[in-house]
Structure formats: structure tokens, C-alpha cells
Design a protein around this motif. Structure first.
Motif, short mmCIF file in Angstrom:
data_model
loop_
_atom_site.label_atom_id
_atom_site.label_comp_id
_atom_site.label_asym_id
_atom_site.label_seq_id
_atom_site.Cartn_x
_atom_site.Cartn_y
_atom_site.Cartn_z
N ALA A 176 -13.77 1.66 -3.44
CA ALA A 176 -14.92 1.55 -4.34
C ALA A 176 -14.88 2.63 -5.43
N ALA A 177 -14.33 3.78 -5.09
CA ALA A 177 -14.26 4.87 -6.08
C ALA A 177 -13.13 4.66 -7.09
N HIS A 178 -12.19 3.73 -6.78
CA HIS A 178 -11.02 3.53 -7.68
C HIS A 178 -10.77 2.04 -7.90
N PRO A 179 -11.75 1.33 -8.49
CA PRO A 179 -11.56 -0.12 -8.66
C PRO A 179 -10.41 -0.46 -9.59
N ASP A 180 -10.01 0.47 -10.44
CA ASP A 180 -8.88 0.23 -11.34
C ASP A 180 -7.54 0.33 -10.62
N LYS A 181 -7.55 0.90 -9.42
CA LYS A 181 -6.28 1.11 -8.70
C LYS A 181 -6.13 0.24 -7.46
N PHE A 182 -7.25 -0.06 -6.79
CA PHE A 182 -7.17 -0.78 -5.52
C PHE A 182 -8.19 -1.92 -5.47
N SER A 183 -7.79 -3.01 -4.78
CA SER A 183 -8.79 -4.04 -4.47
C SER A 183 -8.66 -4.37 -2.98
N ALA A 184 -9.79 -4.73 -2.36
CA ALA A 184 -9.78 -5.10 -0.93
C ALA A 184 -9.60 -6.61 -0.86
N GLU A 185 -8.46 -7.05 -0.34
CA GLU A 185 -8.17 -8.49 -0.32
C GLU A 185 -8.33 -9.13 1.05
N VAL A 186 -8.19 -8.31 2.11
CA VAL A 186 -8.38 -8.82 3.47
C VAL A 186 -9.27 -7.83 4.22
N LEU A 187 -10.31 -8.35 4.86
CA LEU A 187 -11.16 -7.51 5.70
C LEU A 187 -11.21 -8.16 7.08
N THR A 188 -11.14 -7.35 8.13
CA THR A 188 -11.22 -7.94 9.48
C THR A 188 -12.14 -7.12 10.37
N ALA A 189 -12.78 -7.83 11.30
CA ALA A 189 -13.65 -7.18 12.29
C ALA A 189 -13.41 -7.84 13.64
N TYR A 190 -13.94 -7.24 14.66
CA TYR A 190 -13.84 -7.84 16.00
C TYR A 190 -15.12 -8.63 16.28
N THR A 191 -16.24 -7.90 16.43
CA THR A 191 -17.50 -8.58 16.74
C THR A 191 -18.61 -8.30 15.73
N ASN A 192 -18.41 -7.29 14.89
CA ASN A 192 -19.50 -6.86 14.00
C ASN A 192 -19.57 -7.76 12.76
N GLU A 193 -20.10 -8.98 12.97
CA GLU A 193 -20.10 -9.94 11.87
C GLU A 193 -21.05 -9.51 10.75
#
Ligand code: NDP
Length: 384
Positions: free
Chosen positions: A23-40
Motif C-alpha cells: 500500500a505504501a508503494h503502489p507504483d512498485k508493487f501490486s497484490a495479485e493473489v491473496l489467500t487465507a485459511y478460515t478468516n474469510e
């Protein structure tokens, strides 16, 4: 170029801090995959905020809830443990941050390496379970495995620019956890909530208990062996309660390099994401003008026997670290549910290591079998 990041374990302590860095470096990184176990709930919140390509909820009972909440978006939703392995093989990301806790993180991480993705490794259990196979695969595929664990990140940072210079030894520092200086007559009465109070770091429950028992440092010794191709006798542990020096490398001329800073996991996370570059941050800085003393002492392995069990496994090699890890995961799970006492964790690990047959050069399947056998045996000790 924006680096596309897959966060396996985005709802955990490392996962959430990785999202803060992104979030602090949107020009450098993007979040393309997020995973969780049970915390929907948190997964949905993160997905709405970061708009990834894919989310995976490993607990498939939660699939409908996630699908429904994201139905007005283009985000693809998958569920089940196998989906983690499959998504790890996809092309929608450049770098995986392996931040699932425990053995569950092993297969997705191996799959990421298989497809040539850079891996930023927080999940130390992956290397404890089958470090030889993982690192061989990384070598074959020319995949960088960049450590996120603060100690290993420190060693990694100290080695930048050192080319082929020989390491004499490394010194992994340990805070000592909340029970530094305590003896077995105190530890026998320790309860879950007390063990969860780490003095310097705020982390997930499993690693916090591992830090309290010093098993964490033992796992880190095994992790270091594989990451830096070291012999066991080159790896030393020193208690450094202030957690300012994150670890050190001593070279063959006797020179020692240390990496320092305030204890904040966002720094090694950011370094792993941006490597080989360093990028600016607003993390708090260590202030040399404030009075402070940096101290070092030997760990008390007669009291914190988990560390000596891990060292035994490190020296023995083969499937022993895998067995140690499996038994420890079951024991910590039981302790967190108030099923066993603090010192029983060590007893369970020790009994399991004595019970499971030793295999000197295990295949991948033999590692998986050793893990399952050790879990079943450890669970049978307390009728889990
Ligand atoms: P947390 O317990 O905070 O988070 C674990 C993450 O893994 C969560 O996203 C959790 O999902 C997910 N998860 C748990 N079990 C499974 C499973 N069976 N299948 C799929 N996903 C699962 O752990 P941490 O962030 O503290 O630690 C993660 C890893 O990083 C560990 O290996 C730890 O040793 C290592 N590490 C952590 C540090 C820290 O400061 N926290 C420092 C150095 C290393 P859900 O939230 O839905 O349960």
C-alpha cells in the motif's frame, strides 16, 4: 515495472504487514493473489481494498461467503487446499511471499519454485521439512529464495557484495522470548496467554509459542543451513534480548558484519520485495542517542530443551528435522488449546523423534510420509 505479488497467507501477521508495504508503494508493487485459511472476513476486506486477480480461501466451507461478497468485482475466487497448490502454478504473479504458517505452506511454495517464481520465504517450516529438495529445485530452476525471517534477512543483507568470500560462521540472535532466565519450576505452570506475550515482536500464535520455547531458533538454524549452504557447526545462537542486531556473519578473516535496526518485520518484508534495490520507508529508526545497552549471552539449553532437540535434528539430518517440525506443530496446536502444558511440548517432540524411523536420504514422498507418521504419533500421545 510493477512487481505482481502473491501473498500466500495474506490474513496473517506477515501477510498483513506485506499489504502495508504494498500500500505504501503502489507504483512498485501490486497484490495479485491473496489467500487465507478460515478468516474469510479479513480476506474479503483485503480483496476489496487491493483488487487482486485471485483470492483463495483454503477452508472450502467459506467459499460461498467469499464468492457472494466479491460478486460485483472481477476477482476470481477459489477454495480448498488444492486450489492453493494450483494457483501457485499460475502465471498471474512474479513473486510469492510464502507466509502461510507451518507445513501447509510447503507444497504451494515448492510449486512456485517449480514454475520459476521468485520466492520471498517467511514460512521457515518449508525448509525444515525438506530443505534439500526445495533448494535443489530452486537451483535447477534458477529461482532466488529471498529470506523474510529477520535473522536470515540480516545474514542475506550481510552477504550482499561478498561474492564467494567464505563464511566462517553465522550468529543467529534470539530475543530469548518472554521466559528468558526462567527455570523449569516456573515453566511447568506457564499458560497459553502468558506464552503469547512476546517482549519485542508481534507475530502469529504458532511462531510466538515457538519463540517462547526457543524451538523457533532451532527451526531457524535448520533454515539457515539450507539457505546459506552451511555446516551445522558454522551456526551459532546467541541471546540478544534487545533484538537490535538481527544476526551476524563472521568471515574467514575474522571480520564480523551485523545488520541492525528496530524490530519491525516490515523492513525485511520490504527488502525481500524490492531486492536487489533498497527503497525508502518511514519505519521508525534506531536512535543511538537514546541510552541503550546491547547484550549477548549463551542460550540456556538445559531449560529450553527444544533448542537442543532441534540441534540434534540439524546434526542428524535426513528426515529428522521434518519429524521434529511435525511433532512440534501438533504439540503447539495442543498447547494453544490448553490440552498440554508448556514443558509437555518438549516431551512430545522428543518422544516422536525417538519413535519415527530415521531415513538418511528421503525422497519427497518419504518426507511427506515422515510428516504424516510423526503427526499421527504425536497426536496419539495425547489422544488429540
Ligand atoms: P499467522 O498465524 O499470523 O498467519 C498464518 C497465515 O497462514 C494466515 O493467513 C492463515 O489464514 C494461513 N493459514 C494457516 N493455516 C493454513 C492452512 N492449513 N492452509 C492455508 N493457509 C493457512 O502466522 P505468521 O504470519 O506469524 O507467520 C507466517 C509464517 O512466517 C510462519 O511460518 C512463521 O514462522 C514465519 N515468520 C513469521 C514472523 C512474524 O513476525 N509473524 C517472523 C518470521 C517468520 P487464516 O488467517 O485464515 O487462519
Amino acid at each position: 515495472m510493477v512487481k505482481r505479488i502473491a501473498i500466500f497467507g495474506s490474513t496473517g501477521s506477515i501477510g498483513r504487514q506485506t499489504l502495508e508495504v504494498i500500500a505504501a508503494h503502489p507504483d512498485k508493487f501490486s497484490a495479485e493473489v491473496l489467500t487465507a485459511y478460515t478468516n474469510e472476513k479479513l480476506l474479503i476486506e483485503q480483496a476489496l481494498a487491493f483488487n487482486p486477480d485471485i483470492v483463495v480461501i483454503a477452508d472450502d466451507k467459506k467459499y460461498e461467503a467469499v464468492k457472494e461478497a466479491l460478486s460485483n468485482t472481477h476477482i476470481k475466487v477459489f477454495a480448498g487446499e488444492n486450489a492453493l497448490n494450483e494457483v501457485a502454478l499460475m502465471d498471474c504473479y512474479d513473486l510469492m511471499i510464502a507466509a502461510i504458517v507451518g507445513y501447509a505452506g510447503f507444497k504451494p511454495t515448492l510449486n512456485a519454485i517449480e514454475t520459476g517464481k521468485v520466492v520471498a520465504l517467511a514460512n521457515k517450516e518449508t525448509l525444515v521439512v525438506a530443505g534439500d529438495i526445495v533448494m535443489r529445485k530452486a537451483y535447477e530452476k534458477k529461482v532466488p529464495v529471498i529470506p523474510v525471517d529477520s535473522e536470515h534477512s540480516a545474514i542475506f543483507q550481510c552477504l550482499v557484495g561478498e561474492g564467494r568470500n567464505k563464511i566462517e560462521k553465522i550468529v543467529l540472535t534470539a530475543s530469548g522470548g518472554p521466559f528468558l532466565g526462567k527455570k523449569p519450576n516456573f515453566l511447568v505452570n506457564v499458560k497459553r496467554d502468558h506464552a503469547l506475550q512476546h517482549p519485542n515482536w508481534s507475530m502469529g500464535a504458532k511462531i510466538t509459542i515457538d519463540s517462547a520455547t526457543l524451538m523457533n531458533k532451532g527451526l531457524e538454524m535448520i533454515e539457515a543451513k539450507w539457505l546459506f549452504s552451511l555446516h551445522p557447526e558454522q551456526i551459532q545462537v546467541m541471546i540478544h534480548p534487545q533484538s537490535i542486531i538481527h544476526s551476524m556473519v563472521q568471515f574467514e578473516d575474522g571480520s564480523i558484519k551485523a545488520q541492525m535496526g528496530l524490530p519491525d518485520m516490515k523492513l525485511p518484508i520490504q527488502y525481500a520485495l524490492s531486492f536487489p534495490q533498497r527503497i525508502p520507508s518511514n519505519f521508525p529508526r534506531y536512535d543511538f542517542k537514546k541510552p541503550s545497552t546491547l547484550t549477548f549471552e549463551e542460550p540456556d539449553m538445559r531449560t529450553f530443551r527444544n533448542l537442543s532437540l532441534a540441534i540434534d535434528a540439524l546434526y542428524k539430518g535426513g528426515n529428522m528435522p521434518c519429524v521434529l517440525n511435525a511433532a512440534n506443530e501438533i504439540a503447539v496446536f495442543a498447547f494453544l488449546r490448553n490440552r498440554i502444558g508448556f514443558l509437555d511440548i518438549t516431551a512430545m517432540v522428543e518422544k516422536t523423534m525417538e519413535k519415527i524411523s530415521f531415513i538418511e536420504n528421503p525422497s519427497l514422498n518419504e518426507y511427506l510420509d515422515s510428516d504424516a507418521e510423526a503427526r499421527n504419533y504425536a497426536a496419539s500421545l495425547i489422544q488429540l
